[in-house]
Design a protein around this motif. Structure first.
Motif, PDB file in Angstrom:
ATOM      1  N   GLN A 103     -21.917  25.909  -6.234  1.00 20.28           N
ATOM      2  CA  GLN A 103     -20.887  26.917  -5.966  1.00 20.28           C
ATOM      3  C   GLN A 103     -19.755  26.836  -6.995  1.00 20.28           C
ATOM      4  O   GLN A 103     -19.249  27.858  -7.456  1.00 20.28           O
ATOM      5  N   ILE A 104     -19.363  25.632  -7.344  1.00 17.98           N
ATOM      6  CA  ILE A 104     -18.325  25.451  -8.357  1.00 17.98           C
ATOM      7  C   ILE A 104     -18.786  26.049  -9.686  1.00 17.98           C
ATOM      8  O   ILE A 104     -18.035  26.766 -10.361  1.00 17.98           O
ATOM      9  N   ASP A 105     -20.042  25.793 -10.043  1.00 20.16           N
ATOM     10  CA  ASP A 105     -20.586  26.324 -11.297  1.00 20.16           C
ATOM     11  C   ASP A 105     -20.663  27.850 -11.276  1.00 20.16           C
ATOM     12  O   ASP A 105     -20.630  28.488 -12.337  1.00 20.16           O
ATOM     13  N   ALA A 110     -13.523  24.254  -5.917  1.00 24.55           N
ATOM     14  CA  ALA A 110     -13.732  23.366  -4.768  1.00 24.55           C
ATOM     15  C   ALA A 110     -12.732  23.638  -3.657  1.00 24.55           C
ATOM     16  O   ALA A 110     -13.075  23.579  -2.469  1.00 24.55           O
ATOM     17  N   GLU A 111     -11.488  23.968  -4.041  1.00 25.50           N
ATOM     18  CA  GLU A 111     -10.462  24.190  -3.020  1.00 25.50           C
ATOM     19  C   GLU A 111     -10.643  25.498  -2.257  1.00 25.50           C
ATOM     20  O   GLU A 111      -9.846  25.819  -1.368  1.00 25.50           O
ATOM     21  N   LYS A 112     -11.720  26.236  -2.580  1.00 27.98           N
ATOM     22  CA  LYS A 112     -12.084  27.426  -1.824  1.00 27.98           C
ATOM     23  C   LYS A 112     -13.447  27.247  -1.135  1.00 27.98           C
ATOM     24  O   LYS A 112     -14.113  28.227  -0.787  1.00 27.98           O
ATOM     25  N   ILE A 113     -13.852  26.001  -0.953  1.00 25.30           N
ATOM     26  CA  ILE A 113     -15.138  25.690  -0.320  1.00 25.30           C
ATOM     27  C   ILE A 113     -14.886  24.866   0.945  1.00 25.30           C
ATOM     28  O   ILE A 113     -14.175  23.866   0.912  1.00 25.30           O
ATOM     29  N   ILE A 114     -15.467  25.312   2.048  1.00 29.38           N
ATOM     30  CA  ILE A 114     -15.421  24.553   3.299  1.00 29.38           C
ATOM     31  C   ILE A 114     -16.800  23.965   3.556  1.00 29.38           C
ATOM     32  O   ILE A 114     -17.821  24.657   3.425  1.00 29.38           O
ATOM     33  N   LEU A 115     -16.824  22.692   3.916  1.00 29.28           N
ATOM     34  CA  LEU A 115     -18.076  22.041   4.293  1.00 29.28           C
ATOM     35  C   LEU A 115     -18.080  21.911   5.811  1.00 29.28           C
ATOM     36  O   LEU A 115     -17.189  21.289   6.398  1.00 29.28           O
TER      37      LEU A 115
END
Length: 224
Positions: A103-105, A110-115
């Motif tokens: 997703q980062i690529d 990362a700060e817009k990704i929820i796990l």
């Protein structure tokens, strides 16, 4: 387990994706188990959130008589302190980190990704996110525990020391006792993590009321 990209169900928003939720399923399930929740979340029409529902690898699970099923790690015992096969947890952590990096690529920071994760998937989401080297938007841990029992995972990374964590648990959960979730919550609170706890009158499942609350939480993390 190979460190390759997992098969998954991806649900794209109508507008270009600017954020992402990676949602990990429970033991014996697949990404298809939670994919139907996206419309239930009733997000704004132009929300821009990509949802990724990966399928865990198939492997033998000891407590299920060694039957092969989708599982993030082997469960060797019903005893919480010996339940999770930590080698399997570490192997799946690598797979999930590959998903995040994908997703980062693709251009989502990362700060817009929820796990997120439910049950065994929640265990892995907590473990992976606490050790992840880039700050995430949030951690959603549903009906789960820490695989390291009564201590935090080793090598927790400072990047996610302030990341919002939402823990939910069923008050009548007969699969993962609510006490197991509270042990994790107590450890996170003691370590000064930004954690919120809420229990619901349910068993090992999710409720419409809970999904409405999760929707508000997701929007505050990704759309604010």
């Amino acid at each position: 387990m190979p460190t390759t990209l997992l098969e998954r169900i991806t649900i794209e928003p109508k507008s270009p994706a600017t954020s992402c939720v990676i949602w990990l399923h429970g033991l014996g399930d697949s990404g298809a188990g939670f994919a139907p929740i996206v419309p239930v979340l009733a997000l704004p029409e132009n929300h821009g959130i990509r949802f990724v529902f990966p399928h865990a690898p198939e492997q033998a699970v000891t407590i299920n008589q060694g039957y092969v099923m989708r599982s993030w790690y082997d469960i060797k015992s019903m005893d919480l302190h010996n339940r999770a096969d930590i080698e399997g947890v570490l192997a799946s952590e690598k797979l999930v980190k590959c998903l995040i990096q994908e997703q980062i690529d693709s251009g989502i920071p990362a700060e817009k990704i929820i796990l997120a994760g439910f049950s065994q998937g929640g265990v892995l989401s907590l473990f992976t996110a606490l050790r992840f080297e880039h700050s995430l938007a949030g951690i959603l841990a549903l009906s789960c525990y820490l695989p390291t029992a009564d201590k935090l995972p080793e090598q927790c990374h400072s990047a996610n020391a302030d990341t919002p964590i939402l823990q939910n648990h069923g008050e009548r959960d007969g699969v993962v006792p609510i006490s197991a979730g509270k042990i994790a919550n107590d450890l996170l609170n003691a370590a000064k993590y930004n954690v919120t706890w809420k229990s619901y009158p349910m068993e090992h499942s999710v409720l419409p009321e809970q999904l409405a609350d999760i929707s508000v939480w997701l929007q505050a993390r990704l759309l604010a």
